[in-house]
Motif scaffolding. Structure first.
Motif, PDB file in Angstrom:
ATOM      1  N   LEU A  72       3.827   6.903   6.930  1.00 26.03           N
ATOM      2  CA  LEU A  72       2.607   6.417   7.585  1.00 26.03           C
ATOM      3  C   LEU A  72       1.656   7.561   7.911  1.00 26.03           C
ATOM      4  O   LEU A  72       0.442   7.460   7.708  1.00 26.03           O
ATOM      5  N   ARG A  73       2.187   8.660   8.396  1.00 26.99           N
ATOM      6  CA  ARG A  73       1.346   9.796   8.761  1.00 26.99           C
ATOM      7  C   ARG A  73       0.736  10.475   7.537  1.00 26.99           C
ATOM      8  O   ARG A  73      -0.324  11.090   7.631  1.00 26.99           O
ATOM      9  N   ALA A  74       1.419  10.372   6.400  1.00 28.33           N
ATOM     10  CA  ALA A  74       0.905  10.988   5.174  1.00 28.33           C
ATOM     11  C   ALA A  74      -0.124  10.109   4.464  1.00 28.33           C
ATOM     12  O   ALA A  74      -0.894  10.607   3.639  1.00 28.33           O
ATOM     13  N   THR A  75      -0.140   8.822   4.791  1.00 28.15           N
ATOM     14  CA  THR A  75      -0.997   7.877   4.053  1.00 28.15           C
ATOM     15  C   THR A  75      -1.880   7.063   4.999  1.00 28.15           C
ATOM     16  O   THR A  75      -1.996   5.848   4.867  1.00 28.15           O
ATOM     17  N   THR A  76      -2.521   7.742   5.927  1.00 27.69           N
ATOM     18  CA  THR A  76      -3.309   7.051   6.948  1.00 27.69           C
ATOM     19  C   THR A  76      -4.589   6.437   6.390  1.00 27.69           C
ATOM     20  O   THR A  76      -5.121   6.856   5.358  1.00 27.69           O
ATOM     21  N   HIS A  77      -5.078   5.429   7.095  1.00 27.85           N
ATOM     22  CA  HIS A  77      -6.385   4.847   6.806  1.00 27.85           C
ATOM     23  C   HIS A  77      -7.486   5.805   7.283  1.00 27.85           C
ATOM     24  O   HIS A  77      -7.222   6.757   7.998  1.00 27.85           O
ATOM     25  N   GLY A  78      -8.713   5.514   6.887  1.00 27.69           N
ATOM     26  CA  GLY A  78      -9.849   6.152   7.545  1.00 27.69           C
ATOM     27  C   GLY A  78     -10.624   7.170   6.755  1.00 27.69           C
ATOM     28  O   GLY A  78     -11.835   7.229   6.852  1.00 27.69           O
ATOM     29  N   SER A  79      -9.988   7.969   5.927  1.00 27.85           N
ATOM     30  CA  SER A  79     -10.742   9.016   5.234  1.00 27.85           C
ATOM     31  C   SER A  79     -10.272   9.130   3.788  1.00 27.85           C
ATOM     32  O   SER A  79      -9.206   8.648   3.416  1.00 27.85           O
ATOM     33  N   SER A 104      -8.067   3.718  -0.515  1.00 33.54           N
ATOM     34  CA  SER A 104      -7.762   5.094  -0.100  1.00 33.54           C
ATOM     35  C   SER A 104      -6.285   5.253   0.253  1.00 33.54           C
ATOM     36  O   SER A 104      -5.656   6.251  -0.111  1.00 33.54           O
ATOM     37  N   VAL A 105      -5.739   4.264   0.940  1.00 30.18           N
ATOM     38  CA  VAL A 105      -4.314   4.301   1.288  1.00 30.18           C
ATOM     39  C   VAL A 105      -3.471   4.264   0.024  1.00 30.18           C
ATOM     40  O   VAL A 105      -2.479   4.998  -0.106  1.00 30.18           O
ATOM     41  N   ALA A 106      -3.852   3.405  -0.923  1.00 30.88           N
ATOM     42  CA  ALA A 106      -3.105   3.309  -2.184  1.00 30.88           C
ATOM     43  C   ALA A 106      -3.127   4.641  -2.933  1.00 30.88           C
ATOM     44  O   ALA A 106      -2.099   5.094  -3.454  1.00 30.88           O
ATOM     45  N   LEU A 107      -4.295   5.298  -2.977  1.00 33.02           N
ATOM     46  CA  LEU A 107      -4.386   6.596  -3.655  1.00 33.02           C
ATOM     47  C   LEU A 107      -3.535   7.648  -2.953  1.00 33.02           C
ATOM     48  O   LEU A 107      -2.907   8.492  -3.600  1.00 33.02           O
ATOM     49  N   LYS A 108      -3.502   7.611  -1.621  1.00 28.93           N
ATOM     50  CA  LYS A 108      -2.678   8.567  -0.874  1.00 28.93           C
ATOM     51  C   LYS A 108      -1.189   8.327  -1.146  1.00 28.93           C
ATOM     52  O   LYS A 108      -0.404   9.283  -1.243  1.00 28.93           O
ATOM     53  N   CYS A 109      -0.803   7.062  -1.276  1.00 29.33           N
ATOM     54  CA  CYS A 109       0.597   6.751  -1.609  1.00 29.33           C
ATOM     55  C   CYS A 109       0.943   7.297  -2.994  1.00 29.33           C
ATOM     56  O   CYS A 109       2.006   7.911  -3.186  1.00 29.33           O
ATOM     57  N   LEU A 110       0.049   7.079  -3.942  1.00 29.80           N
ATOM     58  CA  LEU A 110       0.282   7.571  -5.300  1.00 29.80           C
ATOM     59  C   LEU A 110       0.295   9.093  -5.334  1.00 29.80           C
ATOM     60  O   LEU A 110       1.100   9.707  -6.047  1.00 29.80           O
ATOM     61  N   TYR A 111      -0.587   9.715  -4.572  1.00 32.87           N
ATOM     62  CA  TYR A 111      -0.623  11.171  -4.470  1.00 32.87           C
ATOM     63  C   TYR A 111       0.703  11.695  -3.893  1.00 32.87           C
ATOM     64  O   TYR A 111       1.238  12.712  -4.346  1.00 32.87           O
ATOM     65  N   THR A 112       1.229  10.981  -2.910  1.00 34.20           N
ATOM     66  CA  THR A 112       2.514  11.353  -2.320  1.00 34.20           C
ATOM     67  C   THR A 112       3.636  11.239  -3.345  1.00 34.20           C
ATOM     68  O   THR A 112       4.500  12.127  -3.453  1.00 34.20           O
ATOM     69  N   ILE A 113       3.622  10.146  -4.116  1.00 35.33           N
ATOM     70  CA  ILE A 113       4.621   9.962  -5.174  1.00 35.33           C
ATOM     71  C   ILE A 113       4.516  11.076  -6.205  1.00 35.33           C
ATOM     72  O   ILE A 113       5.529  11.607  -6.686  1.00 35.33           O
ATOM     73  N   HIS A 114       3.288  11.443  -6.549  1.00 34.51           N
ATOM     74  CA  HIS A 114       3.069  12.522  -7.528  1.00 34.51           C
ATOM     75  C   HIS A 114       3.685  13.831  -7.035  1.00 34.51           C
ATOM     76  O   HIS A 114       4.308  14.580  -7.805  1.00 34.51           O
ATOM     77  N   ASN A 115       3.529  14.109  -5.753  1.00 35.91           N
ATOM     78  CA  ASN A 115       4.116  15.320  -5.190  1.00 35.91           C
ATOM     79  C   ASN A 115       5.646  15.241  -5.156  1.00 35.91           C
ATOM     80  O   ASN A 115       6.316  16.271  -5.307  1.00 35.91           O
TER      81      ASN A 115
END
Length: 333
Positions: free
Chosen positions: A39-46, A87-98
């Motif tokens: 949750l902290r890695a994939t927050t809403h807002g930015s 934005s949340v979806a992209l952050k999740c995918l970015y996390t998976i990529h890492n």
């Protein structure tokens, strides 16, 4: 930023805070802890990518037990599939990529075996759409494309037997069968082909730091794909004389497809990953392949003609030795 858009962002932030509170009160400590990290890695807002220390916290979940790693992957997948925010979806995918690039073996293993369902893309985002406004609609196209890139990344890993960021020694492929090398080359070209399907109409979104960082990671993957492609094209080129006609045509088809991706990829990766040595090799190998295929086709025609002549000679010799009697039977002269 419009009123409705601000309201949506505030609502998302409040949902995140509520979810964090819920995990704090949960009695299932291991699962709750993993969910908080995600949750902290994939927050809403930015549209800012997760910070390095947030990603490090996610990666750290892979250094514990298999249960913890499994919980981590389940948490990020749940977050990805439940959100309607681009934005949340992209952050999740970015996390998976890492996770793919930096995660421990156990974390990558849990990601690789995550069950697929509901579509061609195992991440189930082929129909993702955030219709909040025109920009989120365009961001949704990036979500769908990025999910496909990660799927191609994992497919390459399954076929090659190792992840793109941990290449095999060049000497190890010398003992591979031609069919194995062609299969690996095909999956590498598939990655490049999909990479070229970037949402070209919204390339301006690279000005957003999250999208810019995503493109940077994808660019690194493509550099690895180029390296692996170079090794296999070099090895197959050295074997050209021993390749069958069908293997040569399959090889040429892969090279043609890869060459066809070049301009489309250049639109995304402007002035990056040019790799002139690779494209020089591709051009030279293609010319040699065309010549080799023509030679094999001509040799094949000669064999057919020789066979036909041989059969004709046999028939002539037969007619010389025998004649057809009035009774309808062949009799020897």
């Amino acid at each position: 930023m419009g009123y409705h858009n601000r309201l949506r962002i505030v609502s998302g932030i409040l949902k995140d805070k509520g979810s964090l509170i819920k995990t704090t009160l949960s009695t299932k400590r291991h699962k709750a802890s993993a969910r908080r990290v995600i949750l902290r890695a994939t927050t809403h807002g930015s549209s800012v990518p997760p910070s390095d220390h947030r990603i490090a916290a996610v990666i750290g979940l892979g250094h514990g037990s298999r249960f913890t790693a499994c919980t981590c992957i389940q948490a990020v997948m749940d977050r990805l599939h439940r959100t309607k925010d681009s934005s949340v979806a992209l952050k999740c995918l970015y996390t998976i990529h890492n996770i793919i690039n930096k995660g421990s073996f156990i974390l990558k293993d849990q990601l690789a075996i995550y069950p697929s369902s509901g579509g061609r893309n195992f991440l189930n985002l082929s129909t993702f759409r955030d219709g909040s406004d025109s920009e989120t609609c365009e961001m949704s196209a990036w979500v769908r494309w990025y999910a496909g890139i990660l799927e191609q990344n994992l497919m390459v890993s399954r076929v090659l037997g190792y992840h793109l960021n941990s290449p095999r020694s060049k000497n190890e492929i010398i003992g591979f069968l031609n069919s194995d090398l062609l299969k690996e080359l095909d999956v590498l070209v598939n990655f490049a082909d999909y990479l070229g399907n970037v949402p070209a109409d919204s390339l301006y979104l690279q000005r957003k730091s999250l999208v810019h960082e995503i493109v940077r990671l994808v660019s690194e993957d493509y550099r690895s794909v180029q390296r692996e492609t170079f090794v296999r094209v070099t090895e197959l080129g050295a074997r050209m004389v021993s390749l069958s006609w069908s293997e040569c045509t399959e090889f040429l088809s892969c090279i043609d497809r890869f060459e066809g991706c070049k301009e489309r990829i250049a639109v995304l990766l402007v002035n990056r990953n040019r790799n002139d040595d690779l494209w020089g090799l591709i051009k030279e190998t293609k010319a040699n392949l065309v010549a080799a295929i023509e030679k094999k086709e001509n040799e094949g025609k000669m064999v057919v003609v020789a066979t036909a002549d041989n059969e004709s000679n046999k028939l002539t010799r037969f007619s010389q030795l025998f004649r057809l009697a009035p009774s309808g039977r062949w009799v020897e002269f």
